[in-house]
Design an enzyme around this catalytic site. Structure first.
Site, PDB file in Angstrom:
ATOM      1  N   CYS A  91     -13.385  94.607  -2.004  1.00  8.45           N
ATOM      2  CA  CYS A  91     -13.318  94.817  -0.484  1.00  8.45           C
ATOM      3  C   CYS A  91     -12.178  95.438  -0.211  1.00  8.45           C
ATOM      4  CB  CYS A  91     -13.350  93.348  -0.034  1.00  8.45           C
ATOM      5  SG  CYS A  91     -13.415  93.339   1.755  1.00  8.45           S
ATOM      6  N   GLY A  92     -12.374  96.530   0.685  1.00  9.53           N
ATOM      7  CA  GLY A  92     -11.142  97.100   1.043  1.00  9.53           C
ATOM      8  C   GLY A  92     -10.525  98.270   0.138  1.00  9.53           C
TER       9      GLY A  92
END
Length: 270
Positions: free
Chosen positions: A111-112
């Site tokens: 994530c990210g």
């Protein structure tokens, strides 16, 4: 009824009419992981094999390198309305200092992070290079492993709602099978088992998963030194990219007598 499954009433609609009856469901509960009393993370999981789960999770996040790095693990704190321990808080004592990460964990689907960054992070964390891509397993043996895994999914039989992961020898012997509502948790549990059994790096084993092969599952295999990952369903594009860069043999749609081999086919004979 065990904490792995629970009963809930439901109304079933069929062409011949309706019926209201209890149904058996897979339990999903939070597990808070603490290190020396400080909260590290909370993950949703199916209770059971929590010690394996935390070993596999911390290993995958490079917070431990060996089972001996965890010297105590005890359930604490959390209680239900009746004052009973929920067994949903696990506090770990580590043998050495550990710096708690200030960013999201890599194993939460990157994530990210962009794909390139995620691949680079796995390369930097990897301690166990995969063995050369040479014949390790017969195609006929690999083809029957998902069925062998399925036969060991006792909670799935009752609920239809759990993923599974299994570690097999290259001759098809089952070493460990774990079920969980999260596919990444199931893999953490079998890798945690291998870590506790001193089987890491698992350069002579095959990891089989009941669903698709995502980036995070390929990452866990690579970090544990597992050379072959076989999935019943499809891999993701980033999982294939990671497998290709890391030298992991990745097979998808392993069903019946067919399979798709996406990377490093040299390890599969026939």
């Amino acid at each position: 009824m065990s904490r792995v499954t629970a009963r809930r009433r439901m109304r079933r609609i069929t062409p011949s009419g309706e019926i209201t009856r209890p149904d058996t469901l897979a339990v999903e509960e939070p597990l808070e992981i603490r290190i020396r009393g400080e909260s590290l993370t909370v993950t949703m999981r199916t209770p059971g094999n929590d010690i394996d789960l935390v070993h596999g999770f911390l290993f995958g996040e490079s917070l431990i390198a060996d089972a001996a790095d965890i010297h105590t693990a005890r359930y604490c704190a959390g209680t239900d309305d009746a004052g009973h321990n929920t067994y949903n808080v696990l506090d770990l004592g580590l043998t050495g200092p550990v710096a708690l990460p200030s960013r999201p964990f890599l194993t939460t689907g990157a994530c990210g992070l962009c794909g390139r960054t995620a691949l680079d992070e796995v390369r930097q964390r990897s301690r166990h290079p995969l063995p050369p891509p040479e014949p390790l397993v017969e195609a006929a043996v690999l083809a029957r492993l998902p069925d062998a895994l399925r036969r060991r999914q006792s909670v799935f039989d009752a609920t239809g709602g759990l993923h599974a992961a299994g570690l097999f020898t290259t001759t098809g012997d089952i070493l460990a099978v774990r079920e969980d509502i999260g596919r990444h948790n199931a893999v953490d549990k079998v890798i945690g088992w291998a870590l506790r059994e001193n089987r890491i790096p698992a350069t002579d084993l095959v990891l089989v998963v009941s669903g698709r092969a995502s980036f995070e599952l390929a990452q866990k295999a690579v970090l544990a030194g597992i050379p072959i990952l076989a999935a019943v369903s499809a891999p993701s594009s980033l999982a294939v990219d990671l497998a290709a860069e890391s030298g992991l043999t990745l097979a998808g749609f392993v069903r019946g007598d067919t399979m798709n081999i996406y990377t490093c086919p040299e390890r599969i004979k026939g």
